[in-house]
Structures are given as structure tokens and as C-alpha cells.
Scaffold this motif. Structure first.
Motif, mmCIF file in Angstrom:
data_model
loop_
_atom_site.group_PDB
_atom_site.id
_atom_site.type_symbol
_atom_site.label_atom_id
_atom_site.label_comp_id
_atom_site.label_asym_id
_atom_site.label_seq_id
_atom_site.Cartn_x
_atom_site.Cartn_y
_atom_site.Cartn_z
ATOM 1 N N ALA A 21 -5.697 -4.597 8.314
ATOM 2 C CA ALA A 21 -4.248 -4.668 8.075
ATOM 3 C C ALA A 21 -3.636 -5.848 8.831
ATOM 4 O O ALA A 21 -2.757 -6.549 8.321
ATOM 5 C CB ALA A 21 -3.571 -3.361 8.494
ATOM 6 N N PHE A 25 -1.584 -8.873 7.306
ATOM 7 C CA PHE A 25 -0.257 -9.112 7.860
ATOM 8 C C PHE A 25 -0.104 -10.552 8.351
ATOM 9 O O PHE A 25 0.901 -11.216 8.064
ATOM 10 C CB PHE A 25 0.027 -8.147 9.016
ATOM 11 C CG PHE A 25 1.323 -8.442 9.702
ATOM 12 C CD1 PHE A 25 2.512 -7.980 9.179
ATOM 13 C CD2 PHE A 25 1.352 -9.233 10.846
ATOM 14 C CE1 PHE A 25 3.715 -8.283 9.779
ATOM 15 C CE2 PHE A 25 2.562 -9.543 11.453
ATOM 16 C CZ PHE A 25 3.746 -9.069 10.920
ATOM 17 N N ILE A 43 2.468 -2.469 5.690
ATOM 18 C CA ILE A 43 1.155 -2.190 5.097
ATOM 19 C C ILE A 43 0.870 -0.694 5.178
ATOM 20 O O ILE A 43 1.036 -0.085 6.243
ATOM 21 C CB ILE A 43 0.057 -3.010 5.804
ATOM 22 C CG1 ILE A 43 0.292 -4.507 5.503
ATOM 23 C CG2 ILE A 43 -1.347 -2.583 5.338
ATOM 24 C CD1 ILE A 43 -0.592 -5.457 6.267
ATOM 25 N N ALA A 71 5.286 -1.153 -0.700
ATOM 26 C CA ALA A 71 3.871 -0.938 -0.365
ATOM 27 C C ALA A 71 3.406 0.427 -0.867
ATOM 28 O O ALA A 71 2.347 0.557 -1.501
ATOM 29 C CB ALA A 71 3.666 -1.048 1.146
ATOM 30 N N ILE A 112 -4.236 -3.860 -1.991
ATOM 31 C CA ILE A 112 -5.268 -4.497 -1.166
ATOM 32 C C ILE A 112 -6.604 -3.856 -1.559
ATOM 33 O O ILE A 112 -6.797 -2.650 -1.396
ATOM 34 C CB ILE A 112 -4.996 -4.280 0.336
ATOM 35 C CG1 ILE A 112 -3.592 -4.783 0.696
ATOM 36 C CG2 ILE A 112 -6.054 -4.983 1.169
ATOM 37 C CD1 ILE A 112 -3.142 -4.432 2.117
ATOM 38 N N ILE A 122 0.332 -3.805 0.451
ATOM 39 C CA ILE A 122 1.300 -4.514 1.291
ATOM 40 C C ILE A 122 2.641 -4.568 0.564
ATOM 41 O O ILE A 122 2.677 -4.711 -0.664
ATOM 42 C CB ILE A 122 0.803 -5.948 1.629
ATOM 43 C CG1 ILE A 122 1.830 -6.692 2.500
ATOM 44 C CG2 ILE A 122 0.477 -6.740 0.378
ATOM 45 C CD1 ILE A 122 1.347 -8.063 2.998
#
Lengths: 146, 146, 146, 146
Positions: A21, A25, A43, A71, A112, A122
Motif C-alpha cells: 500500500a 501511495f 487505499i 477506493a 490494485i 486506491i
């Protein structure tokens, strides 16, 4: 609609790790900073549960819930939120999405994937929605590239 | 879109004081009374938290939540709510705003700036939305003029 | 329990006017200021709908919803919130009140009567609850004295 | 009660910056890792709005809302959440806190002060509540020490 098909075939994998993550990010944040966009980036894991969220100084307060909502929406519906935005944009039957609590049909939420499976999503909020999408995609690309 | 740009450049300042809020309120109320409009007027600080709210005799009960919602929306998205109303009015992609909890895309929410920084926002409800906007702007002008 | 009896015999009258609400508010605010207590004071009408709310500079943000909740609770249950607090305090069956959404069993909510009928209620939050109650009662007294 | 006094005298300052929030977070996370506690750590600004949140791998999903809730509670009531937990622990009248929406009366929420003013709060969840409190305090100490 291809995203409905995708939603049928894509499967949920393990939950994204905090380490993964952070990579997503970092890449997203770099893209935002490069463009001087003030944003919240969130996330969630493949359970739709929040893993990481950061709001930049002076980003709209309203971006917190929207980033998180994008997200969650991407993960929980197995598709980029742009596809839901598009459905609303076309009007007619697509407007029914507005009635569903928790659905954020705004570009800026991206899945993701790892080894073809969803490990989380995300959500980005702060600039125009296609810019939010650009930042979200930059985040996702960082993990996929590894 | 200019308001996205504004949202990127405007910064949140200190919270509005009750004294400042009263000035904004008084000017807004005077504008409403001049026009004999029955209204609720609400003011939030730069954290989006309520500072002052008054509902006139016989103003719709529904105006309470709308006035507050407009004020919060203006502050939390750093823009007049008219710009969000306009997006919805145009239809198409703008309709996505209807899905976001807490967003009140109705004219009548205006930012309160001091020394170029957001210190809060005012929300007005009770008449037609452009009239709500007129009252909100009259309120803001009172503080800016000082 | 006397308050249950009261709830059976008291009737709702007309809604409090803004003018009356301002009198109640002013007296309550004066009591708060005299004691240098930072508070939110809220007044609802006999329909349980908000008429007036003010938060003093630096009063806890959390006081906004509590002041409003106390006022609504007093009006909607036709009794001072202290009586509900007392029920919780005693434990046992009184704890069931904690399960009811919208019930704020904390001292500081008082009925506003006119000619023996409920026209609304005041809710105060910011200091210790018996102090909140003291301010609420000072507010009510101002109207009753007229 | 000393915390009521504190709530009367402490004032809200500017919102915590992301840089300051990261310092608080890093120190809290270090304390958690040292003890091998799986936690969510959340930081809100002085408006009660979320700035930063991270959930460690395998921390309870439930920690997300609790960490955030503790941070908001500390900030919005100007006191460590332990003081509210204590009130509930004592029973009797303290149980009334259980009725207030948004109040998380669990140790692990601490105010973040700068120059004597509240700039935000940290909330920690994942271990026993006194351990959550230990981590929260370690976070706060990092900023105060600078």
C-alpha cells in the motif's frame, strides 16, 4: 459492458500488505506533487477496509470521504470508478447508481491487482476527476511494475 | 474549471470567531428581511463545524438541514455551492455529485474569506436558490467590507 | 415517576417564536458568561426542530450535537433531560435509555413552557452537566418571568 | 472534575500540518512496533477532520473506526479519551456517555498541543486500551519534544 464481464471473472486475492500500500501511495503522491495538486489519497484492502489514508495540507476537507469512497467503490464493485461515472454520464438506466448508498461514481478509484487478483483499491480526490484518475493510475502502476 | 483551480489555491485559515459570524449573519438576515423571505441562516467555521444557526418564524422546517448542509459543502469543497448546482444542472457527468453523501449542490452556500483565507462559510435556505445565494453573498460582503 | 405523569398531562402548544427563543437564549448566555463557561446553547420548537444555535469561541466542537440533542430530547420526551440522566444513573432498567437513538440522557435540556404548554426546549453543553442545567434553567426563567 | 476545567481553558489552535502529523505518527508507530502490537493509528486536525490513518498488517478491521473515533473524541471534547473511559468505568451517572453518538469513551485518544493550543489529536486502537494509550502518548511526546 466489459466491466460487468470483468466483475464476473476477476477474483479477490489476499489483502494488500501495508508495504504494498505504501508503494502505491508513494507513486500516487509523487504524481500529485509533480502537478501541485492538493489531494487525499486512500487505499483499501480486498475486504474494502481502509489501510492507509493521507490528506495533504490544505486539501479540501471534503476529499477525505470522497477518496475513501472511491477506493471502496472500486474494490467492492471490481472496477475503476470511471466506469460507473460513465454510466451516470450516459443517463437513463445508468442514473440508478445514484440511489445506491456507498457507491461513489466519480473517476479516481482504481483496482490494485497482483498476479491477476484484486488485493485492494486506491481512491484519490482533490483535483478534477480525470486528474484524480491520473494520480490513482500512477499509484497502481508502481506496484504492477515490480 | 475555475473552481477546481480555486480549490487548489485557496487555503484554510483560522476558525471564524462568533463576533465575525454575527456580523455575517446580521447582514444576511437584513437582506432576507428586506425581501420578506423566511429563511434559515447557518454559519460554519473552517473546520466545517457549526457556529451559529437561526430559523425565522414560519420558515420551512426543511431549511434547517439545508442551510447547514450548504455551509458545510461550501467550506469543505472550497467553493460556492452554486458551482456544484451548475454542474448538476448541466446534467451528464455532473449528476455524479448527487451520489456523494454530505454534498448539497444547491446555490446559497458561500465561502467567508479573511485576508484571503477561508475562515468559514455561510449557508442560506428558504427562498428560491438564487435568492438564497443573494442573501448569503450579502452576509459575506459585510465582513469583507470591514 | 412524576415525569411520566407530567408527560401524560403536559400538552404541546404553539411553536416558540424566534423572539421568544432569543429571550431564552440571551438569559442563558448571560448566565454562562457570568461563570466564564464556554458553551453551545440550542433552542428547538415544540416540533423538536432547531430554531437557534450558537457556539461560543473555543467551546468544544462536541458541544454542538450535544446541546441540540439535549434540547430535542427534553421537548420530545416532555421532561428535563436530568430526569433521564437520573434513570441511567440508577442503573437497572434505566439503562435501557442508552439503547434509544436520539435520546441524550444528560442534564442541560429543559422544557420551555408558556401558559402551561410546551412551546419548545433549550439544550446547553460545555461545562459540567449540572452547570449546563443551571444555564438552561436561567434561560427558561427569563421567559417564564415575563 | 479537572478535565471539565481543562475543556474550559484550552483553546483550539491552527490545524496540524501533515509534516507534524507524520512526526506524531512515526513515534507512535515505533512504540507499537517495539511492543509488537498490531494497530491502527489515526490523526485528526483541530477541526476534527482526518489527516492521516494507517492500519498495520493483520490489525483488526474494527480498529479503523475506533482509532479514528478516539482521535475525534479527544479533539472534539478537548481531553484524553481515558477521562471519558474512567467516567463510564465508575458506572452510575458516567454511563450516560454511552448514549452520545460519536463519543468513543476508550483510552487511546490524546490531544496534540503546540504552544499550548490544540492542533489536533491522535487515536490508537489494536491492543488493550491502556496500551493504546501508551502508544498515543508516545506519539504526542515526539512533537512536544521538538
Amino acid at each position: 459492458m466489459s466491466y460487468s464481464t470483468q466483475a464476473q471473472t476477476l477474483t479477490y486475492g489476499p489483502v494488500i500488505s501495508l508495504e504494498q500500500a505504501k508503494k502505491v501511495f508513494a507513486a500516487a503522491e509523487a504524481e500529485a506533487k509533480k502537478n501541485q495538486w492538493l489531494m487525499t489519497i486512500a487505499i483499501v484492502d480486498s475486504g474494502g477496509n481502509l489501510v492507509l489514508l493521507q490528506r495533504m495540507d490544505n486539501a479540501n476537507i471534503g476529499t477525505v470521504e470522497i477518496a475513501r469512497g472511491k477506493a471502496t467503490t472500486a474494490n467492492n464493485f471490481k472496477r475503476p470508478t470511471r466506469s460507473l461515472e460513465e454510466a451516470v454520464e450516459k443517463g437513463g438506466i445508468g442514473l440508478r447508481l445514484l440511489a445506491v448508498p456507498g457507491v461513489f461514481p466519480l473517476e479516481g478509484g482504481e483496482l490494485i491487482l497482483l498476479d491477476g487478483k484484486i488485493i485492494g483499491a486506491i481512491g484519490v480526490s482533490g483535483a478534477q476527476s480525470f486528474q484524480d484518475g491520473q494520480v490513482a493510475k500512477a499509484g497502481v502502476a508502481a506496484l504492477t511494475a515490480k
